[in-house]
Each structure stands twice: as C-alpha cells, then as structure tokens.
Design a protein around this motif. Structure first.
Motif, PDB file in Angstrom:
ATOM      1  N   VAL A 230      23.558  83.611  20.603  1.00 20.96           N
ATOM      2  CA  VAL A 230      23.923  83.913  21.990  1.00 20.96           C
ATOM      3  C   VAL A 230      25.329  84.488  22.063  1.00 20.96           C
ATOM      4  CG1 VAL A 230      24.402  82.867  24.244  1.00 20.96           C
ATOM      5  CG2 VAL A 230      22.342  82.234  22.995  1.00 20.96           C
ATOM      6  N   GLU A 231      26.246  83.903  21.302  1.00 15.97           N
ATOM      7  CA  GLU A 231      27.622  84.402  21.326  1.00 15.97           C
ATOM      8  C   GLU A 231      27.721  85.791  20.702  1.00 15.97           C
ATOM      9  OE1 GLU A 231      30.442  80.492  21.314  1.00 15.97           O
ATOM     10  OE2 GLU A 231      29.561  81.039  19.392  1.00 15.97           O
ATOM     11  N   GLN A 232      26.962  86.049  19.643  1.00 17.59           N
ATOM     12  CA  GLN A 232      26.987  87.377  19.019  1.00 17.59           C
ATOM     13  C   GLN A 232      26.382  88.437  19.926  1.00 17.59           C
ATOM     14  OE1 GLN A 232      24.939  86.766  15.312  1.00 17.59           O
ATOM     15  NE2 GLN A 232      26.505  85.365  14.525  1.00 17.59           N
ATOM     16  N   ASP A 233      25.314  88.071  20.626  1.00 18.39           N
ATOM     17  CA  ASP A 233      24.637  89.012  21.508  1.00 18.39           C
ATOM     18  C   ASP A 233      25.509  89.367  22.710  1.00 18.39           C
ATOM     19  OD1 ASP A 233      22.142  90.415  22.538  1.00 18.39           O
ATOM     20  OD2 ASP A 233      22.450  88.917  24.118  1.00 18.39           O
ATOM     21  N   GLY A 234      26.060  88.384  23.359  1.00 16.98           N
ATOM     22  CA  GLY A 234      27.016  88.596  24.434  1.00 16.98           C
ATOM     23  C   GLY A 234      26.450  89.075  25.754  1.00 16.98           C
ATOM     24  N   THR A 235      25.145  89.220  25.881  1.00 15.38           N
ATOM     25  CA  THR A 235      24.589  89.738  27.130  1.00 15.38           C
ATOM     26  C   THR A 235      24.345  88.650  28.168  1.00 15.38           C
ATOM     27  OG1 THR A 235      22.331  89.567  26.263  1.00 15.38           O
ATOM     28  CG2 THR A 235      23.481  91.657  25.937  1.00 15.38           C
ATOM     29  N   GLN A 236      24.286  87.408  27.730  1.00 16.38           N
ATOM     30  CA  GLN A 236      24.083  86.314  28.662  1.00 16.38           C
ATOM     31  C   GLN A 236      25.392  85.560  28.873  1.00 16.38           C
ATOM     32  OE1 GLN A 236      19.982  84.321  28.421  1.00 16.38           O
ATOM     33  NE2 GLN A 236      20.421  84.770  26.273  1.00 16.38           N
ATOM     34  N   THR A 237      25.596  85.111  30.094  1.00 15.99           N
ATOM     35  CA  THR A 237      26.815  84.383  30.424  1.00 15.99           C
ATOM     36  C   THR A 237      26.452  83.139  31.239  1.00 15.99           C
ATOM     37  OG1 THR A 237      27.131  85.660  32.456  1.00 15.99           O
ATOM     38  CG2 THR A 237      28.214  86.478  30.460  1.00 15.99           C
ATOM     39  N   GLY A 238      27.460  82.300  31.448  1.00 19.89           N
ATOM     40  CA  GLY A 238      27.304  81.170  32.344  1.00 19.89           C
ATOM     41  C   GLY A 238      26.251  80.178  31.890  1.00 19.89           C
ATOM     42  N   TYR A 242      24.296  79.102  28.223  1.00 17.64           N
ATOM     43  CA  TYR A 242      24.330  77.759  27.626  1.00 17.64           C
ATOM     44  C   TYR A 242      22.921  77.222  27.405  1.00 17.64           C
ATOM     45  CZ  TYR A 242      26.127  73.160  26.464  1.00 17.64           C
ATOM     46  OH  TYR A 242      26.432  71.996  25.800  1.00 17.64           O
ATOM     47  N   SER A 243      22.025  77.486  28.352  1.00 21.14           N
ATOM     48  CA  SER A 243      20.638  77.063  28.177  1.00 21.14           C
ATOM     49  C   SER A 243      20.013  77.751  26.975  1.00 21.14           C
ATOM     50  CB  SER A 243      19.828  77.362  29.442  1.00 21.14           C
ATOM     51  OG  SER A 243      18.484  76.978  29.290  1.00 21.14           O
ATOM     52  N   ALA A 244      20.284  79.040  26.818  1.00 22.34           N
ATOM     53  CA  ALA A 244      19.728  79.777  25.680  1.00 22.34           C
ATOM     54  C   ALA A 244      20.292  79.272  24.351  1.00 22.34           C
ATOM     55  CB  ALA A 244      20.021  81.268  25.836  1.00 22.34           C
ATOM     56  N   SER A 245      21.524  78.764  24.375  1.00 21.10           N
ATOM     57  CA  SER A 245      22.150  78.281  23.137  1.00 21.10           C
ATOM     58  C   SER A 245      21.611  76.917  22.715  1.00 21.10           C
ATOM     59  CB  SER A 245      23.667  78.209  23.307  1.00 21.10           C
ATOM     60  OG  SER A 245      24.044  77.084  24.089  1.00 21.10           O
ATOM     61  N   ARG A 246      20.972  76.217  23.645  1.00 21.43           N
ATOM     62  CA  ARG A 246      20.355  74.914  23.354  1.00 21.43           C
ATOM     63  C   ARG A 246      18.911  74.992  23.841  1.00 21.43           C
ATOM     64  NH1 ARG A 246      25.327  70.964  23.351  1.00 21.43           N
ATOM     65  NH2 ARG A 246      23.816  69.267  23.212  1.00 21.43           N
ATOM     66  N   PRO A 247      18.069  75.761  23.148  1.00 18.43           N
ATOM     67  CA  PRO A 247      16.742  76.115  23.669  1.00 18.43           C
ATOM     68  C   PRO A 247      15.825  74.911  23.803  1.00 18.43           C
ATOM     69  CG  PRO A 247      16.918  76.747  21.363  1.00 18.43           C
ATOM     70  CD  PRO A 247      18.297  76.320  21.792  1.00 18.43           C
TER      71      PRO A 247
END
Length: 500
Positions: A230-238, A242-247
């Motif tokens: 998620v951090e490398q992609d950078g297209t999602q925020t907020g 965070y939800s995507a980082s802890r699927p």
C-alpha cells in the motif's frame, strides 16, 4: 419482600429473556440494598421510598461493555475517572478492560502478581461504573501465574494479540522484545499462543472455574506485506489505505489458526473479538462448524457497525482491525440480525489529540490506533438496529445479558429479581447529533462526529444509585472492582481486590 428503598415507576421494562418485551407494558422496578427485589405494575411503597417516575421511557439492563482499554494512552487513574464518566453517560454500568504488560498501559514488564495490584490501586475509588479486568499472558511466567490470577484477583478471562508477532500497536515493530518488554530469549508467536491455551485449560481443570480466552485475530506476516504494498503504491490514503494494509483475509487466516489451536489444546471457550469484515465472520462460522466442541463467541464493535472508511470523521477513525468498506458493514449487520453475533462492544480506547496524530495529521500510518465510543454504544445500536428490525430484547442480550453470562458476572446483565439494580432509562424517540464536545470522555474528537442518533440515554442507576440524571453524570464515583470467580466474593461494597 424487603422494604423498597427506590421505586422506578412507569418504565417499559426490556427483559432480555422475554421476546414479548419488544413491546413492553408499563411496570415498576423495586430496589433494595442495591438489588432488584420486584418488577410489576403498581408495586407498593411506603413513606421512606424514593420514587423516580420514568414517564414511559424504556428501561434496559445496564450495558456490560466487555471490551475497553482504560489507561492505554493516558495515566490509568486519570483515564479511569474520565472514561468511566463516558461509560455512565452512554448507559454502560460495567466495563471489562483489557490490560497487559509492555509499552502503553503502565509501560512496564514483570510478573502480574506485582503488576495487577498497581493497576487496581490506581483505579480504586475513581470509577463511576463497576469494572473488571481481562489479562494477556505475554510471557512464560505469566502463563504460570494464571491459577494465581484466577484465585487472588478473580480474573477469569485472558487475551492473545495475534498480530504482535511482527507488529507493534500501530504498525511494524523491529524489536518485539523491547515493545512487549518480554525476556530476550522468549517470542510472542504461535507457539506462545498454544502454551497460553494449554495454561488456561490446566487452570480451568484445577480450579473448576469457567475460564475463557479472547483473541485479536490478525496475521502479522500478511499485514507487514500488505502495508509495504500500500505504501509503495501510494494511490490509497486515509482509512481506506489503512484497511487495505490490514486486509480482511488477514483476520480470516488468524481465526483459522487460532481455532485449530483451541481444538488441539482442548480449550473449550474462545471469544473472537471485534470481527470487522464479511471474511472474518465467515471464517468464524466455518470454524464453529469444523470444531463444534469449541464454544466460540463472536463479537463486533459499535464502530464497525456504524462507520466505514468513507463516513468516519477523518483518520481519528484509525483502529485495529480497521474500519472497512460499506459492504463489510452491511455484512456485519446481516450476521447480527441472523443471530450469529453474540455481543456488541465499544472497544473504547481514549486517545487524545496530541497522542493520536503524528507530525502529518493526514498520514494514517503515523496516527495511533483506537478511539473512544462507549457513550454511543447503546444509543447507536438502538437507533440503527431498530431501523433494521433488531428487537429491543435482542439489543439487551447483545449489550448486557450475553457478555455478562460469558464473563462470569452473575449479578449483571438482566432486569430480574436478585440482580444488581443496574438500570438505564432510554428515550427511543430522541433525536440528537454526535459532537465530541458533548462527551464526558477526555478525547477531543470522535470518528462519529456529526452522526445522527435516534435514541438517548437519560438516566442511569448503578446498584440502585443514580449516576446519571437527565443526561448529566453525577460527580461521586460509585464503581467497584468485580472479582469474577464463583462463588464470588460480595460485590456490594467492594473497592479493592482483596478477599472480604
């Protein structure tokens, strides 16, 4: 019947064990010596009886909020005082708070026989509601202490934080021993989780007490990998980032592993905490079918039922596991209405502004995890639940009866003769808007800011003493520590953990 000291007149009494209570008739509640002694219409009184006219409001059993975190980010004594006021404001009369050694809470390691007395000393005389402890065995020494904790402090519920295997509280942790303050030759991992289960089962067999284990189910390796993506992609925020980082499948995998370990170790009573997604509940239900001899209980939070990644008010809604997409919220409600969720909690963790947000207030990965919400648990569940067809008696079960029974609170959780007179009067027709400034919590913000509520707590009684009047919390703390072994010591006048 003993002389009635207090009579609550003209209340519509919601009794969890009676489905007919969804349209309850007017009744009186007679109280003496802190307990309910009679419920019925037209109960007699004498000149010494104090009378409170409920005016046709609903009377619910006091909420047993089985999942809170007092003292996680603030001094425990201060947090006990302020956050118990927020509890009372929302109709929570019993708080069960999770506690562990390591960073946060008391910021110390060591044995629980030294840690728990300090915890209870800091809390004594400061709480506006009754309270108990869940403890997390973080070390091999803690596992050995379980029988002592059961006997001496009446602790009958324990916890595992599965994601601490490779994560800290808010994200990656490169030094597990330092964060958890455990001996350098020990690991907090799947093997430790197994040994915790075996230790609890041994203590249960030795003591004859009904002990349970609660689990925060997320998988550290999945979370670490997806956080990097998620951090490398950078297209999602907020909150969506965070939800995507802890699927959600991280929850499902952890539930599967924990359930098999429960089967392997013979530990019968397992509580799966704060299920946040469709995948998590599906995994939990699958495991219940696979291991029918394990007595699973499933918990959701009011935050995951009311808010999603879009509707929560800013990154103050960061929590573990994360708030999810609206589809997951709707799935949780479907399972709740189907009777597949056992109780609803707040997961209340006061995190003040200066502690919550990092140097960049828009970077969710710098923010700390958790927020308060006990004051919105009952009114939020009534308001949103009733719109969806959730009955009054089911709301009482979800917020009081079921957690009280699971966690050994034999006098809590119902409006019936012999039970503690923990009573909440609710106006089911009130309309109001959530504003953090109106909360008794020390937290200055809330992810529920601006949410419309359609039920309101007006008055609250704790063991017959009025602790909230016309929505205002009274100033004298009345809460006692709850020793939960059976037969339990007297709960009526306790303020410490010692035997009477």
């Amino acid at each position: 019947m003993p002389a009635t000291e207090l009579l609550i007149r003209n209340a519509r009494v919601v009794r969890p064990d009676e489905p007919a209570s969804d349209d309850p008739a007017l009744a009186d509640i007679a109280i003496s010596d802190g307990r309910i002694v009679a419920i019925g219409p037209g109960l007699p009184v004498d000149d010494q009886t104090r009378i409170v006219d409920a005016g046709g409001l609903l009377a619910f059993p006091g909420v047993v909020d089985a999942h809170q975190h007092w003292g996680i980010y603030r001094d425990l004594a201060d947090d006990t005082a302020s956050e118990s006021r927020a509890c009372a404001q929302g109709g929570v009369t019993t708080s069960l708070t999770y506690m562990r050694t390591g960073r946060y809470y008391l910021n110390r390691g060591g044995p629980y026989r030294e840690f728990v007395p300090e915890v209870l000393d800091r809390m004594a005389g400061r709480s506006h509601v009754d309270y108990g402890l869940h403890l997390a065995p973080m070390t091999a020494e803690h596992i050995d202490e379980i029988p002592y904790l059961v006997e001496e402090f009446g602790v009958t519920s324990f916890k595992i934080f599965m994601f601490y295997g490779g994560h800290g509280l808010h994200g990656r942790s490169s030094d597990q021993s330092s964060f958890l303050m455990i001996p350098p030759d020990e690991r907090y991992d799947l093997a430790h989780f197994e040994f915790v289960m075996r230790g609890i089962e041994r203590a249960r067999a030795q003591s004859g007490q009904p002990l349970s284990l609660s689990l925060h189910c997320e998988t550290a390796e999945i979370m670490a990998a997806y956080t990097a993506l998620v951090e490398q992609d950078g297209t999602q925020t907020g909150l969506r980032a965070y939800s995507a980082s802890r699927p959600a499948h991280s929850e499902g995998l952890a539930i599967t592993m924990a359930s098999y370990l429960a089967h392997e170790t013979g530990l019968a009573d397992i509580n799966l905490l704060h299920l946040s997604s469709a995948k998590a509940v599906e995994a939990a239900l699958t495991m219940a079918q696979a291991f029918p001899h394990v007595n699973f209980r499933r918990e959701v939070t009011i935050g995951h039922l009311l808010a999603d990644v879009d509707t929560a008010h800013g990154i103050g809604g960061k929590v573990n596991p994360p708030l999810r997409e609206r589809a997951d919220v709707e799935a949780l409600w479907q399972h709740l209405l189907a009777g597949e969720i056992d109780w609803v909690v707040s997961d209340h963790a006061c995190c003040r502004d200066e502690a919550k947000f990092g140097a960049d207030r828009d970077d969710v990965f710098l923010a700390k995890s958790g927020f308060g919400g006990a004051e919105y648990l009952l009114p939020g569940l009534i308001g949103e639940g009733r719109k969806r067809g959730l009955s009054l008696h089911r709301i009482a079960e979800l917020t009081a009866t079921n957690p009280a029974r699971r966690y050994g609170l034999t006098r809590k959780g119902s409006l019936a003769e012999g039970y503690d007179a923990d009573i909440v009067l609710v106006d089911p027709a009130a309309h109001w808007t959530v504003h953090a400034a109106d909360s008794e919590s020390a937290q200055e913000y809330t992810p529920f800011e601006g949410f419309a509520m359609t039920a309101k707590v007006t008055d609250v009684f704790l063991r017959g003493t009025q602790i909230v009047h016309n929505g205002k919390v009274q100033n004298t703390p009345q809460g006692h520590y709850l020793h939960r072994t059976t037969p339990a010591p007297s709960l009526g006048i306790r303020t410490d953990y010692g035997r009477p």
